[in-house]
Enzyme design. Structure first.
Site, PDB file in Angstrom:
ATOM      1  N   LEU A 362       0.830  -1.205   0.000  1.00 30.42           N
ATOM      2  CA  LEU A 362       0.000   0.000   0.000  1.00 30.42           C
ATOM      3  C   LEU A 362       0.860   1.249   0.000  1.00 30.42           C
ATOM      4  O   LEU A 362       0.441   2.307  -0.416  1.00 30.42           O
ATOM      5  CB  LEU A 362      -0.895   0.020   1.238  1.00 30.42           C
ATOM      6  CG  LEU A 362      -1.970  -1.059   1.331  1.00 30.42           C
ATOM      7  CD1 LEU A 362      -2.583  -1.068   2.718  1.00 30.42           C
ATOM      8  CD2 LEU A 362      -3.044  -0.825   0.285  1.00 30.42           C
ATOM      9  N   GLY A 365       4.828   3.573   5.371  1.00 31.57           N
ATOM     10  CA  GLY A 365       4.330   4.271   6.555  1.00 31.57           C
ATOM     11  C   GLY A 365       5.483   4.926   7.275  1.00 31.57           C
ATOM     12  O   GLY A 365       6.577   5.054   6.721  1.00 31.57           O
ATOM     13  N   GLY A 366       5.221   5.327   8.493  1.00 36.30           N
ATOM     14  CA  GLY A 366       6.226   6.028   9.265  1.00 36.30           C
ATOM     15  C   GLY A 366       7.578   5.320   9.298  1.00 36.30           C
ATOM     16  O   GLY A 366       8.616   5.933   9.101  1.00 36.30           O
ATOM     17  N   ASP A 484       2.835  13.230  15.109  1.00 33.90           N
ATOM     18  CA  ASP A 484       3.039  13.261  13.660  1.00 33.90           C
ATOM     19  C   ASP A 484       1.700  13.367  12.934  1.00 33.90           C
ATOM     20  O   ASP A 484       1.373  12.549  12.078  1.00 33.90           O
ATOM     21  CB  ASP A 484       3.811  12.019  13.208  1.00 33.90           C
ATOM     22  CG  ASP A 484       4.441  12.209  11.824  1.00 33.90           C
ATOM     23  OD1 ASP A 484       4.470  13.369  11.342  1.00 33.90           O
ATOM     24  OD2 ASP A 484       4.875  11.214  11.234  1.00 33.90           O
TER      25      ASP A 484
END
Ligand SMILES: *[C@@H]1O[C@H](CO)[C@@H](O)[C@H](O)[C@H]1NC(C)=O
Length: 658
Positions: A362, A365-366, A484
Site C-alpha cells: 500500500l 508508513g512512518g 506526527d
C-alpha cells in the site's frame, strides 16, 4: 432532574403523536427455531440452541433479539407509564482456550438491534469504546474478563450498563444459598447458568439473580439496583435480547432457553432439566469402573503431555535465546501474555499478504512498508512492517503496540495485533479502504468535479480527527501525544469517516509532568515552531499540526508546496493569516469547493486553523476547545470524566530512548 423532566416531556410528546397501545409480550422458549429471533452477524440457532459468536478466529459480534420490541413507555391516561418486565434465561460461556478469560455476554434492552459504531472485543458488540453512547441502551453484562479501564471489580462479574461499558454497578458472579452463604459461580466454565432479571418500571429498579441451572431461584437477588436516572436510558420501543463479541479467541456463548413477560408477575418457568451441557472436556458417561479406567488413562496422558510440553518449552527457550533479540526480548514476551493485542503467526500474515508481494503493497508508513492483506478470505487488514536493526526500533515498536493496543476509539485506526519474525516486526491494523486524506485533497489535481471531496465530508473528517485527538490528549490518565499529525496519517474508513493512524511516535506523558527531552520527530511543515529550540513535544505542538491540517483541508493546498525551492514560497499558514489580516480570508478556500456556500462554517474552520497554528503555544486552544467549536460542547461532554489508568502498562516500554 431537569434532564429527566426534559426527557419526560419528550416522551409525552412522542406518545401523544403516536398514541400507541401497549400489547403485552409473553414468550417461552425451551428450545429455539431460527425464525424465533432476529439473528445478527455471527448469531445462529444450532440444534435448538442460540450461539452468539462463531468458531472462526476473527473478531466478530453476534446478537439475537426477540423480533417484537417491548413497549417500554406507554401513556394510557396521559401520564407516562414505564413497563415492568420479568425475564429468565439459561446461558453458558465456554472459551475454547481455558486459560483465556473470554468476554462473556450481555442481556440487552436497546432501541435498535444494531447500536451504531459497536465493535467487538471487550465491548460485547454493543459499545464503540469506553465512552458512553447515545442509543438508549440498558445492558446486564455477564463479564468474564477484568478490564481495569472500565472499573471492573474482577474477572467474573455481573454488571448494570447504562449506555456505557463502564458499569453503573457490578458484583462478583454468584448467589446466596438458603443458608445465606455467598457462592461464587465461575461463568466461563461452560456450566449452564440460570439468570432472572426483574425490572420494575414504577420503582425504576432492576434485580438480577443467577444460580447454576437446576437450582431453584435464590431468594436474595445478586444485584438490586435502583436509580431514577434509568428513565434516561429507555425509549418507547426497545428490542430485548443478547449480544456478545470476541476478538481472535474463540468463545462459545450460548442461550439455551428464554422466557419473558411484561404482563406483571414472574416470567414463565423454563424447563431446565433436559438441557445439554457444554463443559470443556466432559468426562465420558458410563459405569463407575469405566470412569475410573478412563480417569487413569487421562491421568497418564496428562502426565505425558506435561513432560512433552516441558521438553518442548526447554527446547523453545533455547532456540529463542539463540536466534532472537537479546535484552528487550523478555519484555515482549510479557506483553504477549499480559496485554492486548493478539499476536499473529508469521505464516498467517505471509498468507494474508500473498507473501508480502509487491502487488499488495500500500505504501510506506512512518517506519516501513505497509501491505494489504486478507485474513481467512474475509477480513481485510493492513500490515505495517518495521525493520529495526537497532534497539531504538524495538523500543518504538513496543511503545506503539502498548499504546495502540489499549487505545480504542472510533476515530483511531484500531490495531488488531502484531507479529515478530526475527528482526522484522509487523503491526496489523484494520484496513482503511479509502486510503489517506492526502489522496483526496492534494493528489487529484485533474479529477472530475464529482470526485473531489466536498466541504461537508472535509468538515466531518476534521471533526472526526479532532475527536480522536481529544481522546488521545484527554481521555486517559496519562496524555498520549501523537507527534506526527498530517494528512498522510489521517485515514478514511469505508464510510469516509476520518481516523488517526500511525502511533509509531506516540509517547505517554503524565498529565502535568514536564516531558523529558527527546529527539525531534515528526514531519517538516507540521512541526510547531517552538520545537526548533525546545525539542519537547507537548499537547500544544499536536494542536499546531492539527491546525496546519485544518488549513490544508480547507484550502486544498499543502503547507509547503514545493519544498521551499522557490525564493518566494510562502507557508500556507502565513498566507492564510495574511489574507485574514486583510479581511479576505475566504479567498484562501479551495476553489474547487468554494461554490458550496457555507461561508460561516468555512470561516470558522479557517479561523480555528489559524488559532491552532499560532506561533506561541500558549495562545493555541486545547483539543477540548477545538472539539467544542467544531462539534459542540456535547462532543466534549461525551468524553465524560473517563480517565483510564495506563500506569499498569509495562514500565520499561515508555522510557525515553536517551
Ligand atoms: C428486588 O429485590 C428486592 C429485595 O429482594 C425486592 O424488595 C424488590 O421488590 C425487588 N424488585 C423487583 C423489581 O423485583
Amino acid at each position: 432532574m431537569l434532564r429527566i423532566t426534559a426527557y419526560s416531556a419528550l416522551f409525552f410528546l412522542l406518545f401523544h403523536l403516536f398514541n400507541t397501545h401497549s400489547s403485552a409480550i409473553n414468550f417461552l422458549y425451551n428450545s429455539f427455531n431460527p425464525t424465533d429471533l432476529i439473528l445478527i452477524s455471527d448469531a445462529r440457532v444450532d440444534s435448538s440452541i442460540v450461539r452468539l459468536t462463531n468458531d472462526s478466529d476473527q473478531s466478530s459480534i453476534g446478537r439475537a433479539f426477540y423480533p417484537t420490541p417491548l413497549k417500554m413507555i406507554t401513556t394510557p391516561t396521559n401520564t407516562n407509564t414505564i413497563t415492568s418486565f420479568s425475564t429468565s434465561f439459561v446461558f453458558s460461556i465456554l472459551p475454547q482456550d481455558p486459560t483465556n478469560p473470554g468476554f462473556g455476554l450481555a442481556f440487552v434492552l436497546s432501541n435498535t438491534t444494531s447500536p451504531s459504531g459497536a465493535i467487538s472485543g471487550q465491548y460485547f458488540g454493543l459499545f464503540s469504546n469506553a465512552l458512553p453512547i447515545h442509543t438508549p441502551l440498558l445492558a446486564v453484562e455477564f463479564d468474564t474478563g477484568q478490564n481495569q479501564e472500565f472499573n471492573d471489580s474482577d474477572g467474573n462479574h455481573v454488571g448494570i450498563d447504562l449506555n456505557s461499558i463502564q458499569s453503573s454497578f457490578n458484583q462478583t458472579a454468584g448467589y446466596w444459598d438458603s443458608t445465606g452463604e455467598f457462592r461464587t459461580i465461575h461463568m466461563n466454565s461452560g456450566q449452564n447458568i440460570r439468570a432472572w432479571i426483574e425490572f420494575s418500571g414504577t420503582d425504576l429498579q432492576i434485580n438480577v439473580t443467577i444460580s447454576p441451572a437446576g437450582i431453584s431461584k435464590p431468594s436474595r437477588p445478586l444485584i438490586s439496583y435502583q436509580n431514577p436516572e434509568i428513565v434516561n436510558y429507555l425509549s418507547d420501543q426497545m428490542y430485548v435480547g443478547f449480544s456478545a463479541s470476541k476478538v481472535t479467541w474463540v468463545e462459545r456463548q450460548r442461550i439455551l432457553g428464554w422466557s419473558l413477560s411484561d404482563m406483571g408477575g414472574a416470567a414463565r418457568e423454563l424447563n431446565t432439566s433436559n438441557l445439554p451441557v457444554f463443559l470443556p472436556d466432559s468426562p465420558p458417561r458410563g459405569s463407575p469402573s469405566a470412569g475410573l479406567i478412563s480417569g487413569t488413562t487421562i491421568g497418564s496422558v496428562v502426565v505425558m503431555a506435561v513432560c512433552l510440553w516441558g521438553l518442548y518449552w526447554f527446547w523453545y527457550r533455547k532456540q529463542r535465546n539463540k536466534e532472537e533479540l537479546e535484552a528487550d526480548d523478555d519484555k515482549i514476551e510479557e506483553w504477549e501474555l499480559e496485554y492486548w493485542p493478539h499476536r499473529f503467526s508469521y505464516e498467517e500474515l505471509w498468507k494474508a499478504t500473498k507473501g508480502f508481494s509487491k502487488e499488495e503493497m500500500l505504501g510506506f508508513g512512518g517506519f516501513g512498508r505497509v501491505y494489504k492483506g486478507v485474513l481467512s478470505s474475509t477480513t481485510e487488514i493492513a500490515v505495517k512492517c518495521i525493520s529495526h536493526d537497532s534497539k531504538q526500533g524495538v523500543r518504538e515498536f513496543m511503545a506503539e503496540i502498548s499504546s495502540m493496543g489499549r487505545l480504542q476509539h472510533k476515530n483511531l485506526v484500531n490495531m488488531k495485533g502484531w507479529c515478530r519474525k526475527g528482526n522484522e516486526l509487523m503491526l496489523v491494523y484494520d484496513y482503511m479502504p479509502n486510503g489517506s486524506l492526502n489522496n483526496w485533497i492534494f493528489d487529484k489535481p485533474n479529477t472530475p468535479e464529482d470526485q473531489i471531496l466536498g466541504w461537508d465530508v472535509r468538515r466531518r473528517v476534521l471533526g472526526d480527527v479532532a475527536e480522536g485527538l481529544l481522546y488521545l490528549h484527554h481521555g486517559w490518565d496519562q496524555m498520549v501525544l501523537h507527534r506526527d499529525i498530517k494528512p498522510g496519517n489521517i485515514l478514511l474508513d469505508g464510510e469516509m469517516r476520518g481516523r488517526l493512524g500511525d502511533f509509531g511516535l506516540a509517547k505517554l506523558y503524565q498529565h502535568g509532568e514536564a516531558p523529558g527531552k527527546t529527539r525531534v520527530v515528526g514531519t517538516l511543515g507540521y512541526l510547531a515552531p517552538e520545537l526548533a529550540h525546545v525539542p519537547a513535544p507537548t499537547a500544544a505542538s499536536d494542536v499546531y499540526s492539527f491546525g496546519v491540517v485544518m488549513l490544508e483541508v480547507a484550502c486544498g493546498r499543502r503547507q509547503i508546496e514545493g519544498w521551499l525551492e522557490e525564493e518566494d514560497e510562502v507557508l500556507l499558514v502565513d498566507r492564510v493569516s495574511e489574507l485574514y489580516v486583510e479581511g479576505r480570508v475566504l479567498e484562501a478556500v479551495d476553489e474547487r469547493i468554494r461554490g458550496e456556500c457555507k461561508v460561516e462554517e468555512m470561516e470558522k474552520v479557517l479561523k480555528l486553523g489559524l488559532a491552532c497554528s499560532h506561533p506561541d503555544p500558549n495562545h493555541r486552544p486545547t483539543m477540548k476547545e477545538v472539539v467544542a467549536v467544531l462539534l459542540g460542547e456535547e462532543a466534549v461532554a461525551r468524553l465524560g470524566s473517563l480517565v483510564v489508568d495506563l500506569g499498569r502498562i509495562g514500565s520499561g516500554a515508555f522510557d525515553d530512548p536517551t
